[in-house]
Scaffold this active site. Structure first.
Site, PDB file in Angstrom:
ATOM      1  N   PRO A   1       0.791  -1.232   0.000  1.00 18.95           N
ATOM      2  CG  PRO A   1      -0.148  -1.140   2.126  1.00 18.95           C
ATOM      3  CD  PRO A   1       0.509  -2.082   1.159  1.00 18.95           C
ATOM      4  CG  ASN A   2      -0.248   4.248   1.343  1.00 15.97           C
ATOM      5  OD1 ASN A   2      -1.239   4.780   0.859  1.00 15.97           O
ATOM      6  ND2 ASN A   2      -0.268   3.648   2.520  1.00 15.97           N
TER       7      ASN A   2
ATOM      8  NE  ARG B   1       4.210   6.480   1.169  1.00 17.28           N
ATOM      9  CZ  ARG B   1       4.434   5.277   1.710  1.00 17.28           C
ATOM     10  NH1 ARG B   1       4.801   4.251   0.951  1.00 17.28           N
ATOM     11  NH2 ARG B   1       4.261   5.073   2.975  1.00 17.28           N
TER      12      ARG B   1
ATOM     13  CE1 TYR C   1       8.915   4.908   2.773  1.00 15.49           C
ATOM     14  CE2 TYR C   1       7.358   6.717   3.023  1.00 15.49           C
ATOM     15  CZ  TYR C   1       7.901   5.534   3.473  1.00 15.49           C
ATOM     16  OH  TYR C   1       7.433   4.961   4.627  1.00 15.49           O
TER      17      TYR C   1
ATOM     18  CG  ASN D   1       8.418  -2.220  -0.019  1.00 12.88           C
ATOM     19  OD1 ASN D   1       7.894  -2.315   1.091  1.00 12.88           O
ATOM     20  ND2 ASN D   1       9.002  -1.119  -0.442  1.00 12.88           N
TER      21      ASN D   1
ATOM     22  CB  ALA E   1       1.626   0.059   6.073  1.00 14.03           C
TER      23      ALA E   1
ATOM     24  CD  GLU F   1      11.390  -7.463   5.236  1.00 13.78           C
ATOM     25  OE1 GLU F   1      12.268  -8.188   5.758  1.00 13.78           O
ATOM     26  OE2 GLU F   1      10.555  -6.831   5.888  1.00 13.78           O
TER      27      GLU F   1
ATOM     28  CG  HIS G   1      11.282  -2.476   3.977  1.00 17.41           C
ATOM     29  ND1 HIS G   1       9.912  -2.434   3.921  1.00 17.41           N
ATOM     30  CD2 HIS G   1      11.617  -3.645   4.557  1.00 17.41           C
ATOM     31  CE1 HIS G   1       9.440  -3.544   4.464  1.00 17.41           C
ATOM     32  NE2 HIS G   1      10.450  -4.301   4.853  1.00 17.41           N
TER      33      HIS G   1
ATOM     34  NE  ARG H   1      10.542   5.604   8.396  1.00 15.48           N
ATOM     35  CZ  ARG H   1       9.533   5.507   7.533  1.00 15.48           C
ATOM     36  NH1 ARG H   1       9.591   4.607   6.558  1.00 15.48           N
ATOM     37  NH2 ARG H   1       8.479   6.291   7.632  1.00 15.48           N
TER      38      ARG H   1
HETATM   39  C1  DQA Z   1       8.340   0.903   3.429  1.00 13.73           C
HETATM   40  C2  DQA Z   1       8.517   1.081   4.945  1.00 13.73           C
HETATM   41  C3  DQA Z   1       7.201   0.855   5.663  1.00 13.73           C
HETATM   42  O1  DQA Z   1       7.379   1.012   7.066  1.00 13.73           O
HETATM   43  C4  DQA Z   1       6.153   1.844   5.193  1.00 13.73           C
HETATM   44  O2  DQA Z   1       4.917   1.586   5.802  1.00 13.73           O
HETATM   45  C5  DQA Z   1       6.027   1.886   3.714  1.00 13.73           C
HETATM   46  C6  DQA Z   1       7.228   1.759   2.876  1.00 13.73           C
HETATM   47  C7  DQA Z   1       9.628   1.254   2.659  1.00 13.73           C
HETATM   48  O3  DQA Z   1       9.720   0.866   1.500  1.00 13.73           O
HETATM   49  O4  DQA Z   1      10.504   1.929   3.207  1.00 13.73           O
HETATM   50  O5  DQA Z   1       4.955   2.114   3.183  1.00 13.73           O
HETATM   51  O6  DQA Z   1       8.057  -0.464   3.176  1.00 13.73           O
END
Ligand code: DQA
Length: 145
Positions: free
Chosen positions: A9-10, A17, A22, A73, A76, A97, A99, A106
């Site tokens: 998501p997002n 964002r 990011y 990835n 959240a 994984e 990120h 964080r």
């Molecule tokens: C994320 C890190 C997560 O904590 C966050 O909720 C994201 C992006 C990253 O790529 O840094 O949406 O996965």
């Protein structure tokens, strides 16, 4: 080798964002980066983004016996989703994984990664390069060419 890339998501809001965290590149640019890296390495790729947990679970399940590995990835859902963890365990494909940000530096709630428990490797804090590192890791370990 065929790799499924899943983004949670997002991540479709990349570029808009929280750019200080990011970056300023868009989700389309991320897809282009992944595709170019795969093409250059003769890796087949499928790239998918969803804002919905169940859809991501469905995508992981549909990868069973179809792809060689998953790069995920979960965004959240990383920190909340036992369902994604269980789906990764169910298909038992090699998984990495990724990120964009360094989640270890964080908030406290980002310190736990459920999905990460089913992944053999994590790249966090390298921006788009983390996806390329994941491809190279999987190629090194499982590459057929
Ligand atoms: C994320 C890190 C997560 O904590 C966050 O909720 C994201 C992006 C990253 O790529 O840094 O949406 O996965």
């Amino acid at each position: 080798m065929k790799i499924l890339f899943l983004n949670g998501p997002n991540l479709n809001m990349l570029g808009i964002r929280e750019p200080d965290i990011y970056g300023r590149q868009t989700y389309a640019a991320l897809e282009d980066t992944i595709r170019a890296a795969c093409d250059a390495r003769n890796v087949e790729c499928e790239i998918f983004q969803s804002n919905h947990e169940g859809v991501l679970v469905d995508m992981i399940q549909s990868a069973y016996r179809v792809v060689d590995a998953i790069v995920i990835n979960p965004a959240a859902y990383t920190h909340t989703s036992v369902a994604i963890l269980d789906a990764l365990k169910a298909v038992a494909l090699p998984a990495v994984e990724v990120h964009l940000s360094d989640i270890s530096a964080r908030e406290a709630f980002r310190q736990i990664s459920y999905a990460g428990m089913a992944c053999e490797k994590t790249y966090a804090g390298y921006g788009f390069d983390g996806y390329i590192m994941a491809i190279d890791y999987l190629l090194d370990k499982y590459g057929k060419s």
